[in-house]
Design a protein around this motif. Structure first.
Motif: not given
Length: 87
Positions: A58-66, A78-80, A38-46, A84-87
């Motif tokens: 962004i979501f495609q890139r974060i999923a690949a990084e994870l 992407e929904r998950q 969760e912290a990683y997703v929030l940090r990378r999204h921002a 995480i980002v928007y609650g």
């Protein structure tokens, strides 16, 4: 968590780091890898949003990084990621 003394000794022996510097490097690496999904997703999204990236990329890139982290995170849709980002 205290760094493994043998690892610190190895770094001191194989680099120009002092024992204190080697200990800090190990602590930094451990902290980096201890970050929750969760912290990683929030940090990378921002971070990516700051540089003008749009959510779909962004979501495609974060999923690949994870998927490539040392201890891979579970596959998140992407929904998950959005939740995480928007609650």
């Amino acid at each position: 968590m205290s760094p493994d003394p043998q690892l610190v000794e190895h770094l001191v022996a194989t680099t120009s780091l002092t024992p204190g510097e080697a200990r800090r490097v190990v602590e930094d690496v451990l902290a980096f890898h201890a970050e929750s999904v969760e912290a990683y997703v929030l940090r990378r999204h921002a971070h990516l949003k700051t540089y003008g990236a749009k959510n779909p990329e962004i979501f495609q890139r974060i999923a690949a990084e994870l998927a490539e982290r040392v201890v891979a995170a579970p596959v998140l849709s992407e929904r998950q990621l959005r939740r995480i980002v928007y609650g």
